[in-house]
Design an enzyme around this catalytic site. Structure first.
Site, PDB file in Angstrom:
ATOM      1  N   HIS A   1      -1.006 102.672  42.845  1.00 39.34           N
ATOM      2  CA  HIS A   1      -0.687 101.236  42.891  1.00 39.34           C
ATOM      3  C   HIS A   1       0.745 101.016  42.386  1.00 39.34           C
ATOM      4  O   HIS A   1       1.221 101.750  41.524  1.00 39.34           O
ATOM      5  CB  HIS A   1      -1.700 100.522  41.977  1.00 39.34           C
ATOM      6  CG  HIS A   1      -1.752  99.041  42.139  1.00 39.34           C
ATOM      7  ND1 HIS A   1      -0.754  98.207  41.691  1.00 39.34           N
ATOM      8  CD2 HIS A   1      -2.683  98.223  42.685  1.00 39.34           C
ATOM      9  CE1 HIS A   1      -1.080  96.954  41.948  1.00 39.34           C
ATOM     10  NE2 HIS A   1      -2.254  96.935  42.557  1.00 39.34           N
TER      11      HIS A   1
ATOM     12  N   GLU B   1     -16.355  85.788  50.827  1.00 42.02           N
ATOM     13  CA  GLU B   1     -16.795  86.730  49.775  1.00 42.02           C
ATOM     14  C   GLU B   1     -17.154  85.953  48.490  1.00 42.02           C
ATOM     15  O   GLU B   1     -16.758  86.303  47.375  1.00 42.02           O
ATOM     16  CB  GLU B   1     -15.760  87.814  49.476  1.00 42.02           C
ATOM     17  CG  GLU B   1     -16.342  89.055  48.816  1.00 42.02           C
ATOM     18  CD  GLU B   1     -15.292  90.110  48.438  1.00 42.02           C
ATOM     19  OE1 GLU B   1     -14.616  89.956  47.416  1.00 42.02           O
ATOM     20  OE2 GLU B   1     -15.168  91.089  49.176  1.00 42.02           O
TER      21      GLU B   1
ATOM     22  N   ASP C   1     -11.486  87.054  44.730  1.00 45.47           N
ATOM     23  CA  ASP C   1     -11.467  86.791  43.288  1.00 45.47           C
ATOM     24  C   ASP C   1     -10.122  87.016  42.623  1.00 45.47           C
ATOM     25  O   ASP C   1     -10.048  87.265  41.425  1.00 45.47           O
ATOM     26  CB  ASP C   1     -12.514  87.697  42.614  1.00 45.47           C
ATOM     27  CG  ASP C   1     -12.282  89.171  42.921  1.00 45.47           C
ATOM     28  OD1 ASP C   1     -11.177  89.518  43.357  1.00 45.47           O
ATOM     29  OD2 ASP C   1     -13.222  89.965  42.718  1.00 45.47           O
TER      30      ASP C   1
ATOM     31  N   ARG D   1      -6.773  95.421  35.555  1.00 45.58           N
ATOM     32  CA  ARG D   1      -6.111  94.939  34.340  1.00 45.58           C
ATOM     33  C   ARG D   1      -6.879  95.261  33.060  1.00 45.58           C
ATOM     34  O   ARG D   1      -6.290  95.625  32.051  1.00 45.58           O
ATOM     35  CB  ARG D   1      -5.950  93.405  34.416  1.00 45.58           C
ATOM     36  CG  ARG D   1      -4.562  92.950  34.758  1.00 45.58           C
ATOM     37  CD  ARG D   1      -4.491  91.418  34.723  1.00 45.58           C
ATOM     38  NE  ARG D   1      -3.111  90.963  34.701  1.00 45.58           N
ATOM     39  CZ  ARG D   1      -2.321  90.913  35.756  1.00 45.58           C
ATOM     40  NH1 ARG D   1      -2.736  91.312  36.930  1.00 45.58           N
ATOM     41  NH2 ARG D   1      -1.091  90.458  35.640  1.00 45.58           N
TER      42      ARG D   1
ATOM     43  N   HIS E   1      -6.524 100.543  39.195  1.00 49.97           N
ATOM     44  CA  HIS E   1      -5.518  99.498  38.964  1.00 49.97           C
ATOM     45  C   HIS E   1      -5.956  98.366  38.034  1.00 49.97           C
ATOM     46  O   HIS E   1      -5.134  97.573  37.590  1.00 49.97           O
ATOM     47  CB  HIS E   1      -5.062  98.890  40.289  1.00 49.97           C
ATOM     48  CG  HIS E   1      -6.110  98.028  40.953  1.00 49.97           C
ATOM     49  ND1 HIS E   1      -6.327  96.723  40.600  1.00 49.97           N
ATOM     50  CD2 HIS E   1      -7.003  98.291  41.932  1.00 49.97           C
ATOM     51  CE1 HIS E   1      -7.304  96.232  41.344  1.00 49.97           C
ATOM     52  NE2 HIS E   1      -7.738  97.161  42.157  1.00 49.97           N
TER      53      HIS E   1
ATOM     54  N   GLU F   1     -10.888  88.683  37.333  1.00 50.84           N
ATOM     55  CA  GLU F   1     -11.558  88.387  38.608  1.00 50.84           C
ATOM     56  C   GLU F   1     -12.891  87.666  38.438  1.00 50.84           C
ATOM     57  O   GLU F   1     -13.237  86.791  39.236  1.00 50.84           O
ATOM     58  CB  GLU F   1     -11.767  89.673  39.416  1.00 50.84           C
ATOM     59  CG  GLU F   1     -10.485  90.293  39.954  1.00 50.84           C
ATOM     60  CD  GLU F   1      -9.724  91.108  38.922  1.00 50.84           C
ATOM     61  OE1 GLU F   1     -10.231  91.299  37.788  1.00 50.84           O
ATOM     62  OE2 GLU F   1      -8.611  91.567  39.231  1.00 50.84           O
TER      63      GLU F   1
END
Ligand code: UD1
Ligand code: UDP
Length: 387
Positions: free
Chosen positions: A244, A120, A98, A213, A211, A134
């Site tokens: 990250h 997936e 994604d 967004r 991490h 995503e």
């Protein structure tokens, strides 16, 4: 007879971990021409995986920029991939998951009228902005792609409910379990001295990764404040935080947690040391997708610091708990896990609802069948492997 040409593309750390078993299985069989194209949406974190699995890279679009925008990733992948697809002329393109690489690469292949297989496929939340971007990347990818590899029966049911044809669909199990089981069976690498010191401290150990967004800014500050609160209430706890490389993420957490002695930051770890770190800690707190699948498999309780999840199986199995990004909720649930043995034991059991380690094999069998190299289609992954 010419061999079918399979063009595999990915660009970030988790895609690479999850596609490595597929690349290696297809190459091992020697029946396909496998072309591996990195988009380079990530750099150091992607290179770590490529190196760890010794993946043979044919081309690298090198799109990463510091603090890159979604528009940049999408347009750079489209622009870089189009001429490559024209020259390689693959029979199928395989994408994973994604990310913005996933969506842009699927679109590039669609524009060239090349069929795409989505590994997936079918994961969903009900909220197009959670996780962002995503949720939309995977919905769009599933519309553009014609071969769907949902990891679980639930993901397949979602695809069917959206009108995706059964033909071209196979429930495979998640390839991350292939990668995890193979890596967890390897001997632990020599631990970095700082991590060894942290793991050697008395008291419970918590592994942290964050991490996403949609959590930039205030939500991440609330997560950091929850860690401050727990380290004040329970000074013997140690937090190990492979952080990250995103500068937005690093700034928030280093500012708030830098002065806290119980928090041990380290750079992103290569996959084998990371898997052995997961095995060594007591609890995982994360907003990661992949960790939600890996931690239950290793019997580690996981607090999911997001508002929604597309991976309900770990929650249903009781090894994962959705806690959002509220300081009070995270610190309360984490303190309970770290201080109440019965509460801990209720969550800490190994369960594999996500796969059985044979997902890449099923994908390779499915492709062999699709290209007329094998008579029967493979049987799907049936479900959880139990406790
Ligand atoms: C990306 C994916 C996300 C996935 C995550 C896994 C998108 C939009 N996001 O998020 O779905 O869960 O990867 O980690 O597809 N950076 C480096 N070196 C690296 C990697 C990142 O310096 O090896 C820095 C760069 O400044 C880069 C920034 O991190 O601009 C953000 O990278 P990006 O891929 O846009 O977003 P992620 O948060 O990593
Ligand atoms: N991981 C790793 N090193 C680290 C942190 C994570 O190898 O320092 C692995 C982890 O085991 C999992 C994947 O990276 O397989 C998850 O990546 P990430 O959380 O960045 O992305 P997501 O899964 O949320 O898309």
């Amino acid at each position: 007879m010419t061999r079918p040409s399979v063009f595999i593309t990915f660009g970030t750390r988790p895609e690479a971990i999850k596609m490595a078993p597929v690349v290696l299985e297809l190459r091992r069989r020697g029946l396909f021409d496998v072309f591996l194209c990195l988009t380079g949406q990530h750099r150091e974190m992607l290179d770590q995986v490529v190196e760890a699995f010794s993946l043979p890279v044919d081309h690298d679009l090198r799109v990463m920029q510091e603090r890159q925008t979604l528009g940049h990733i999408t347009s750079a992948v489209l622009k870089g991939m189009d001429p490559l697809l024209e020259s390689v002329k693959p029979d199928i393109v395989l994408v994973h998951g994604d990310t913005t690489t996933t969506f842009a690469a699927s679109l590039a292949a669609f524009y060239r009228m090349i069929p795409v297989g989505h590994v997936e496929a079918g994961l969903r939340t009900a909220d197009m902005y959670n996780p962002y971007p995503e949720e939309m990347n995977r919905r769009l990818a599933d519309r553009i792609t014609s071969v769907h590899y949902p990891p679980t029966q639930a993901a397949a049911a979602t695809l069917r409910a959206e009108g995706i044809a059964e033909d071209g669909m196979l429930v495979t199990g998640n390839t991350v379990i292939d990668a995890l089981l193979a890596t967890a069976a390897m001997p632990a690498p020599e631990a970095d001295p700082r991590l060894a010191e942290a793991l050697g401290r008395p008291g419970p150990k918590v592994l942290v990764t964050v991490h996403r967004r949609e959590s930039w800014g205030m939500p991440m500050e609330r997560v950091a404040n929850a860690i401050v609160r727990v380290s004040t209430a329970l000074p013997e706890a140690t937090f190990i935080f492979p952080i990250h490389l995103n500068p937005v993420v690093r700034k928030t957490f280093k500012e708030i947690l830098g002065p806290v002695p119980q928090v041990v930051f380290c750079e992103p770890l290569s996959y084998r040391p990371f898997v052995h770190l997961m095995k060594a800690v007591d609890v995982v707190i994360t907003d990661s997708g992949g960790l939600q699948e890996e931690a239950p498999s290793l019997g580690k309780p996981v607090l999911v610091m997001r508002e929604t999840t597309e991976r309900p199986e770990g929650i249903a199995a009781g090894t994962a708990l959705l806690v959002g990004t509220d300081t009070e909720t995270i610190s309360r649930e984490l303190l309970t896990l770290l201080t109440d043995r019965a509460a801990y034991d209720r969550m800490a059991h190994a369960i594999n609802p996500y796969g059985d380690g044979r997902a890449a094999e099923r994908i390779a069998d499915h492709l062999e069948h699709r290209f007329g190299l094998r008579a029967d289609p493979p049987a799907p992954f049936a479900g959880a492997a139990g406790r």
